[in-house]
Design an enzyme around this catalytic site. Structure first.
Site, PDB file in Angstrom:
ATOM      1  N   ASP A  53     -40.592   3.744 -18.127  1.00 32.80           N
ATOM      2  CA  ASP A  53     -42.015   3.389 -18.269  1.00 32.80           C
ATOM      3  C   ASP A  53     -42.658   3.653 -19.643  1.00 32.80           C
ATOM      4  O   ASP A  53     -42.433   4.719 -20.238  1.00 32.80           O
ATOM      5  CB  ASP A  53     -42.878   4.207 -17.301  1.00 32.80           C
ATOM      6  CG  ASP A  53     -42.318   4.293 -15.920  1.00 32.80           C
ATOM      7  OD1 ASP A  53     -41.354   3.592 -15.613  1.00 32.80           O
ATOM      8  OD2 ASP A  53     -42.855   5.097 -15.138  1.00 32.80           O
ATOM      9  N   GLU A 233     -46.595   3.334  -7.810  1.00 33.99           N
ATOM     10  CA  GLU A 233     -46.342   4.129  -9.008  1.00 33.99           C
ATOM     11  C   GLU A 233     -47.234   3.608 -10.138  1.00 33.99           C
ATOM     12  O   GLU A 233     -47.674   2.459 -10.129  1.00 33.99           O
ATOM     13  CB  GLU A 233     -44.865   4.019  -9.435  1.00 33.99           C
ATOM     14  CG  GLU A 233     -43.910   4.614  -8.414  1.00 33.99           C
ATOM     15  CD  GLU A 233     -42.452   4.583  -8.849  1.00 33.99           C
ATOM     16  OE1 GLU A 233     -41.781   5.607  -8.714  1.00 33.99           O
ATOM     17  OE2 GLU A 233     -41.977   3.527  -9.312  1.00 33.99           O
TER      18      GLU A 233
HETATM   19  C1  FRU Z   1     -41.758   4.536 -12.430  1.00 29.48           C
HETATM   20  C2  FRU Z   1     -41.377   5.988 -12.277  1.00 29.48           C
HETATM   21  C3  FRU Z   1     -42.615   6.857 -12.230  1.00 29.48           C
HETATM   22  C4  FRU Z   1     -42.121   8.193 -12.687  1.00 29.48           C
HETATM   23  C5  FRU Z   1     -41.099   7.801 -13.715  1.00 29.48           C
HETATM   24  C6  FRU Z   1     -39.935   8.721 -13.780  1.00 29.48           C
HETATM   25  O1  FRU Z   1     -40.771   3.756 -12.995  1.00 29.48           O
HETATM   26  O2  FRU Z   1     -40.578   6.162 -11.112  1.00 29.48           O
HETATM   27  O3  FRU Z   1     -43.244   6.888 -10.965  1.00 29.48           O
HETATM   28  O4  FRU Z   1     -43.129   8.986 -13.225  1.00 29.48           O
HETATM   29  O5  FRU Z   1     -40.656   6.495 -13.375  1.00 29.48           O
HETATM   30  O6  FRU Z   1     -39.114   8.427 -14.867  1.00 29.48           O
END
Ligand code: FRU
Length: 517
Positions: A53, A233
């Site tokens: 992300d 998310e």
């Molecule tokens: C989304 C996610 C988030 C988390 C991160 C962990 O892709 O699963 O929810 O904070 O990636 O790397």
């Protein structure tokens, strides 16, 4: 063929302009980096290892900051850090050292950064406003021992434009009440109530908290879809002005972790209102910011000056269904191109249009215009412009009565990606079934579709083609599709394919693009 092609090569002129532009900093990179097979040439990638992300996107003093989920020791997901890069234009990037490292409270999961104007947190020094990062601490021991409380929200501060960070000693600032998935805080300043607003994901919904100082938070709202248990998310909450009416509406973005329209993960949004405590919107009116399989965790840049006024965003160009096994070796994953989002009235509903940011025009190296043509025997777009497999296409067609508009990217191994519009089904599509390497996942090789949102006599495609991705902005960004692919040899052939039916091109522009590294 009634075809008039003007080819003008601007290569020299554009390169000259770029060289004279001393504010663009192109990082020194070791040889052989960024030229590996499948390496995106004008999309952001880390020099090496795993990225997911985008995090903490904030603009400050002429720099667009991009932090990102990063595991510096492997090309697979692992203990999460925040990687960091800056750009003066969102096009050319300079890599900076890792910003946040895991600590005794856990890995550093996704989150955001704000400029604390007025130093509400008191964490600024020398009379300057600090940069504050708000992120999730993910405690592995807590997860392993089966507790539910291992994700908490924490903050860190920087008083040197994001170059170095100190974790706040009172972390976490939001403890976990017993919700297993409790993460990804995004914070904005609410200038009606003069306080901070945080939105984050709590399993199948978004929670809203407010604070006067970024340290002491109170829950004020929650929004979810009754009976829908998909995991949320990376939410984002921000106001937008409706282009046609000037009305202010609020947008709640949320990424959904399974069963997106074309399978796996994707970014969705709701349009509604915000009363300072609660997002008020129709939970049953969920829309998709991108119908392609590869645009996840998209969030907006904070602190964009009013004089600019744009809502700028980018996402992670992958899908959790296969992100960890895509066939790249030195690095894994890229970001989408930066986009400008605009909000529009459509009947009694609202929709977001996505457009590539105008700064990307500086990538253009050569330019060809195609004027009004009935195409009967295909049209070789790649032949009319100088390119290195990196292309921008802007093509407006007359909507065919039936059949297809079919834009083909291919190589001499008969691997191809087909991008188009089906008049019989009134849908856009990207077909990567025969795109090259695909045996790494059963969820990869397929035909993906998106609804057409408007009923006009013209069908427009604005397309960016990199060595392992395509971004399609159809009908002025009303529908967008982002998809990755891994051909055994780069696609160098780009055609309008008329094997099934002829099509009428009303107007076209083709640009070769330069690499950013
Ligand atoms: C989304 C996610 C988030 C988390 C991160 C962990 O892709 O699963 O929810 O904070 O990636 O790397």
């Amino acid at each position: 063929m009634r075809l008039l092609i003007y080819c003008i090569f601007f290569t020299q002129i554009l390169l000259a302009c770029r060289n004279s532009d001393s504010v663009i900093s192109v990082p020194e990179t070791p040889e052989n980096v960024y030229i590996e097979q499948h390496r995106p040439q004008f999309h952001f990638t880390p020099e090496a290892n795993w990225m997911n992300d985008p995090n903490g996107m904030v603009y400050h003093e002429g720099e667009y900051h991009l932090f990102y989920q990063y595991y510096p020791d492997s090309t697979g997901w692992g203990p999460m850090h925040w990687g960091h890069a800056v750009s003066t234009d969102m096009v050319f990037w300079e890599h900076l050292p890792v910003a946040l490292y895991p600590d005794s409270l856990g890995y550093i999961f996704s989150g955001s950064v704000v400029m604390d104007h007025g130093n509400t947190s008191g964490l600024g020094t020398d009379g300057k406003d600090p940069m504050i990062a708000i992120f999730t601490h993910h405690n592995m021991d807590g997860e392993r021992t089966g507790t539910l409380t291992y994700q908490t929200q924490s903050i860190a501060y920087s008083n040197d434009n994001g170059r170095t960070w100190t974790k706040y000693e009172g972390n976490p600032v939001i403890a976990n009440p017993g919700i297993k998935d409790f993460r990804d805080p995004k914070v904005i300043w609410d200038d009606v109530f003069n306080r901070w607003v945080m939105v984050f994901a709590a399993y199948d919904k978004a929670l809203i908290y407010t604070s006067a100082d970024l340290k002491d938070w109170t829950q004020t709202g929650s929004f979810g879809i009754e009976g829908d248990t998909r995991l949320w998310e990376c939410p984002d909450l921000f106001p937008m002005t409706v282009e046609e009416t000037g009305e202010i509406k609020w947008v709640l973005i949320t990424s959904i972790q399974k069963d997106a329209p074309n399978g796996g993960t994707a970014t969705s949004y709701f349009v509604g209102d915000f009363d300072g405590e609660q997002f008020i919107g129709d939970p049953n009116n969920q829309k998709w910011l991108d119908y392609g399989k590869d645009n996840y965790a998209l969030v907006t840049w904070a602190n964009i000056p009013e004089s600019d006024g744009r809502t700028l965003a980018l996402g992670w160009m992958s899908n959790w269904q296969y992100a960890q096994v895509v066939p790249t070796e030195a690095w894994r994953s890229a970001m989408t191109l930066p986009r400008s989002l605009t909000l529009h009235q459509m009947g009694d509903d609202y929709v977001i249009k996505s457009a590539p940011v105008k700064e990307l025009e500086k990538l253009r190296t050569s330019d060809a215009r195609i004027l009004s043509a009935v195409i009967k025997e295909g049209l070789d777009l790649g032949a009319i412009v100088k390119h290195d497999g990196l292309l921008e296409l802007d093509l407006t067609f007359k909507k065919p009565e039936s059949g297809l508009i079919d834009i083909h990217l291919s190589n001499e191994l008969e691997e191809y990606v087909s991008i188009g519009y089906s008049a019989d089904d009134d849908i856009f599509f990207v077909d990567r079934t025969f795109s090259g390497k695909a045996d790494f996942s059963d969820d990869f090789a397929d035909f993906h579709i998106a609804p057409r949102m408007r009923n006009s006599e013209e069908v427009r495609f604005h397309i960016f083609i990199d060595h392992s991705s395509v971004e399609v902005f159809a009908d002025d960004g009303l529908t967008s599709m982002t998809e990755i692919f891994f051909p055994n040899k780069n696609y160098m052939n780009f055609t309008i394919n008329t094997a099934i039916n002829e099509v009428e091109l009303l107007e076209g522009k083709v640009n070769g693009l330069q690499r950013i590294w």
